[in-house]
Design a protein around this motif. Sequence first.
Motif, PDB file in Angstrom:
ATOM      1  N   GLY A 181       0.804  -1.220   0.000  1.00  0.00           N
ATOM      2  CA  GLY A 181       0.000   0.000   0.000  1.00  0.00           C
ATOM      3  C   GLY A 181       0.838   1.271   0.000  1.00  0.00           C
ATOM      4  N   PHE A 182       0.163   2.382  -0.254  1.00  0.00           N
ATOM      5  CA  PHE A 182       0.762   3.710  -0.165  1.00  0.00           C
ATOM      6  C   PHE A 182       1.954   3.897  -1.101  1.00  0.00           C
ATOM      7  CE2 PHE A 182      -1.635   2.704   3.560  1.00  0.00           C
ATOM      8  CZ  PHE A 182      -2.573   3.727   3.509  1.00  0.00           C
ATOM      9  N   HIS A 183       1.649   3.607  -2.374  1.00  0.00           N
ATOM     10  CA  HIS A 183       2.545   3.935  -3.493  1.00  0.00           C
ATOM     11  C   HIS A 183       3.791   3.058  -3.606  1.00  0.00           C
ATOM     12  CE1 HIS A 183      -0.041   7.300  -4.358  1.00  0.00           C
ATOM     13  NE2 HIS A 183      -0.015   7.596  -3.077  1.00  0.00           N
ATOM     14  N   ARG A 184       3.887   2.021  -2.820  1.00  0.00           N
ATOM     15  CA  ARG A 184       5.060   1.139  -2.945  1.00  0.00           C
ATOM     16  C   ARG A 184       5.168   0.594  -4.372  1.00  0.00           C
ATOM     17  NH1 ARG A 184       9.874   0.644  -1.676  1.00  0.00           N
ATOM     18  NH2 ARG A 184       9.355   1.295   0.431  1.00  0.00           N
ATOM     19  N   THR A 185       4.014   0.275  -4.986  1.00  0.00           N
ATOM     20  CA  THR A 185       4.066  -0.287  -6.351  1.00  0.00           C
ATOM     21  C   THR A 185       3.710   0.768  -7.409  1.00  0.00           C
ATOM     22  OG1 THR A 185       1.741  -0.987  -6.515  1.00  0.00           O
ATOM     23  CG2 THR A 185       3.256  -2.503  -5.396  1.00  0.00           C
ATOM     24  N   GLY A 186       3.597   2.021  -7.015  1.00  0.00           N
ATOM     25  CA  GLY A 186       3.219   3.100  -7.935  1.00  0.00           C
ATOM     26  C   GLY A 186       1.961   3.788  -7.453  1.00  0.00           C
ATOM     27  N   PRO A 187       0.762   3.227  -7.763  1.00  0.00           N
ATOM     28  CA  PRO A 187      -0.472   3.889  -7.318  1.00  0.00           C
ATOM     29  C   PRO A 187      -0.675   3.778  -5.808  1.00  0.00           C
ATOM     30  CG  PRO A 187      -0.972   1.840  -8.482  1.00  0.00           C
ATOM     31  CD  PRO A 187       0.507   2.027  -8.570  1.00  0.00           C
ATOM     32  N   ARG A 188      -1.749   4.401  -5.303  1.00  0.00           N
ATOM     33  CA  ARG A 188      -1.980   4.402  -3.842  1.00  0.00           C
ATOM     34  C   ARG A 188      -1.988   2.978  -3.287  1.00  0.00           C
ATOM     35  NH1 ARG A 188      -4.335   8.606  -0.800  1.00  0.00           N
ATOM     36  NH2 ARG A 188      -2.618   9.557  -1.875  1.00  0.00           N
ATOM     37  N   PHE A 189      -2.759   2.091  -3.939  1.00  0.00           N
ATOM     38  CA  PHE A 189      -2.770   0.681  -3.531  1.00  0.00           C
ATOM     39  C   PHE A 189      -2.395  -0.192  -4.726  1.00  0.00           C
ATOM     40  CE2 PHE A 189      -5.734   2.682  -0.504  1.00  0.00           C
ATOM     41  CZ  PHE A 189      -5.086   2.314   0.677  1.00  0.00           C
ATOM     42  N   ALA A 190      -1.781  -1.336  -4.461  1.00  0.00           N
ATOM     43  CA  ALA A 190      -1.413  -2.237  -5.563  1.00  0.00           C
ATOM     44  C   ALA A 190      -2.653  -2.672  -6.327  1.00  0.00           C
ATOM     45  CB  ALA A 190      -0.656  -3.449  -5.024  1.00  0.00           C
ATOM     46  N   ALA A 191      -3.799  -2.800  -5.606  1.00  0.00           N
ATOM     47  CA  ALA A 191      -5.056  -3.196  -6.253  1.00  0.00           C
ATOM     48  C   ALA A 191      -5.349  -2.307  -7.467  1.00  0.00           C
ATOM     49  CB  ALA A 191      -6.216  -3.102  -5.253  1.00  0.00           C
ATOM     50  N   ASP A 192      -4.948  -1.029  -7.372  1.00  0.00           N
ATOM     51  CA  ASP A 192      -5.237  -0.080  -8.463  1.00  0.00           C
ATOM     52  C   ASP A 192      -4.511  -0.462  -9.762  1.00  0.00           C
ATOM     53  OD1 ASP A 192      -6.682   1.318  -6.538  1.00  0.00           O
ATOM     54  OD2 ASP A 192      -4.972   2.592  -6.021  1.00  0.00           O
ATOM     55  N   ASN A 193      -3.458  -1.254  -9.654  1.00  0.00           N
ATOM     56  CA  ASN A 193      -2.755  -1.694 -10.876  1.00  0.00           C
ATOM     57  C   ASN A 193      -3.655  -2.539 -11.769  1.00  0.00           C
ATOM     58  OD1 ASN A 193       0.080  -0.778 -10.565  1.00  0.00           O
ATOM     59  ND2 ASN A 193       0.006  -2.025  -8.708  1.00  0.00           N
ATOM     60  N   ASP A 219      -0.783  13.985   3.120  1.00  0.00           N
ATOM     61  CA  ASP A 219      -0.396  15.258   2.484  1.00  0.00           C
ATOM     62  C   ASP A 219       0.834  15.045   1.606  1.00  0.00           C
ATOM     63  OD1 ASP A 219      -2.452  16.523   3.795  1.00  0.00           O
ATOM     64  OD2 ASP A 219      -1.180  17.333   5.405  1.00  0.00           O
ATOM     65  N   ALA A 220       1.796  14.290   2.146  1.00  0.00           N
ATOM     66  CA  ALA A 220       3.027  14.040   1.378  1.00  0.00           C
ATOM     67  C   ALA A 220       2.705  13.256   0.101  1.00  0.00           C
ATOM     68  CB  ALA A 220       4.032  13.275   2.232  1.00  0.00           C
ATOM     69  N   TYR A 221       1.929  12.168   0.248  1.00  0.00           N
ATOM     70  CA  TYR A 221       1.608  11.349  -0.927  1.00  0.00           C
ATOM     71  C   TYR A 221       0.819  12.158  -1.957  1.00  0.00           C
ATOM     72  CZ  TYR A 221       2.950   7.265   1.932  1.00  0.00           C
ATOM     73  OH  TYR A 221       3.634   6.351   2.705  1.00  0.00           O
ATOM     74  N   ASP A 222      -0.061  13.049  -1.462  1.00  0.00           N
ATOM     75  CA  ASP A 222      -0.922  13.804  -2.390  1.00  0.00           C
ATOM     76  C   ASP A 222      -0.211  14.999  -3.017  1.00  0.00           C
ATOM     77  OD1 ASP A 222      -2.988  12.080  -1.897  1.00  0.00           O
ATOM     78  OD2 ASP A 222      -4.002  13.375  -0.443  1.00  0.00           O
ATOM     79  N   GLN A 223       0.738  15.595  -2.284  1.00  0.00           N
ATOM     80  CA  GLN A 223       1.252  16.896  -2.742  1.00  0.00           C
ATOM     81  C   GLN A 223       2.741  16.929  -3.071  1.00  0.00           C
ATOM     82  OE1 GLN A 223       0.062  19.851   0.233  1.00  0.00           O
ATOM     83  NE2 GLN A 223      -1.787  18.654   0.584  1.00  0.00           N
TER      84      GLN A 223
END
Length: 442
Positions: free
Chosen positions: A260-272, A331-335
């Motif tokens: 989770g939290f951008h480790r694989t790119g998007p917010r969650f890996a599920a989003d891939n 905030d960090a992940y979004d901005q």
Amino acid sequence: MDQPLLNDLFALDRAHVLHPNHPVHQDIDFIVSRGEGVRLYDTTGRSFIDGRSQLNCVNLGYGYRRLVDAIKAQAEELSYLSIFYQFSHPQVITCAARLAASAPGDLDHVLFTSGGSEAMEAALAMVRLYWSRLGRAKTKIISRYKGYHGGTASAMAATGMAMGGQTSIQRLISGHVHIPAPNLYRSGAGMDPEAYAKLAADQLAEAIELEGPDSVAAFLAEPIIGVGGYVPPPPGYWPLVREICDRYGVLLILDEVMTGFHRTGPRFAADNWGLVPDILVAGKGINSCYVPCGAAIVSRRIVDVLAGARLSGFTHSGHPLAMAAANAAFDAYDQDGIEDNVGRIHRLMMDRLQGEFLALPHVGTVEGLGLMIGLELVAEKKERTRLPDKVTQGVVGKSLDQGLIIRARDGRLALCPPLVISEAEANEMLDILFPLIRDMNA
Ligand SMILES: Cc1ncc(COP(=O)(O)O)c(C=O)c1O
């Protein structure tokens, strides 16, 4: 730090500290006193690049200003509040709402915990309560070999690898069934990835049939095998798994504690894969491990069935400091351009890993999403012959001597630096690693 004081610390550690995943009574080697960015510094002044983000969790690196400031401010404002009974606080409400807004599909209720394992326990308990409230005797959990789900009793039982002294706990808890996780390089060699994905997903359907669909509560899996060796699934696997779960009325619990939290790119890996699980379990990167925290993010359909139930929780559920840190991490992940950086560094690393590294005789494959990359070392490339574990661990040891922290499991080196790593630092990591692999004695 002066030598006598340092000797005291090592002696006190030896006398009193039990270190997880380290042989009891074996001395430790480093006492780390400071971290900044992607680097750690020990008490002798040595510095290390943290190429594994500790336990793949310090997504934002060390000393991230937004998080440090938020934790300090929250400690002054409201240092602790239990959210048991009829109490809540602004940070936990904001954090839950932000998780609901960014989680896939209708996952919009959150049970907070002190870490990933507790969140897994909570998820498994909710699933069983859900089915019992519907009057169904569906209690079995199917998970996968090589999957890791935590160190508490049920999470350990769902884990699909022998975990040192804990195997006895694994055996004590019944109702857990395991199937293989896909590994295209190892068990699908030469196959068309789509055909292999179908074969792997069908193993779930077969297990559900054999166990009896009326007895299976949920399928639990990591989107990408993490601790068990950094193995991504073949494309097409997850949509097929979702379809199988729906076909048999089996809930899908996705363990995104590591991904989770951008480790694989998007917010969650599920989003891939556009995947919507019924429960998503999170931890680690939720606040970059600045304060212990985990979360089970649950579908509204499940929560509606649980209406009126009193769920168990933990003293630290929704801890104000953890929530303040998580909101600052949001905030960090979004901005702060984190996702873009993951994409940029992924391309840089993959270009080098699939170029100069893969050309080496002992590099079998390089696979990964975002900054969760596995590099498999082999004795012989054509036959994909496995190397003895001590050879791979030798590379890990030598890289530590050169100031790079990585880890390895099942023949794969895990490369997962903090998501804030710069191009220069990523190149520095690979520059340390390349000669160690080129010159290793296999
Ligand atoms: C996929 C996965 N699930 C669960 C856990 C357990 O989380 P924690 O150690 O925070 O309890 C981990 C920890 O490594 C993990 O990688």
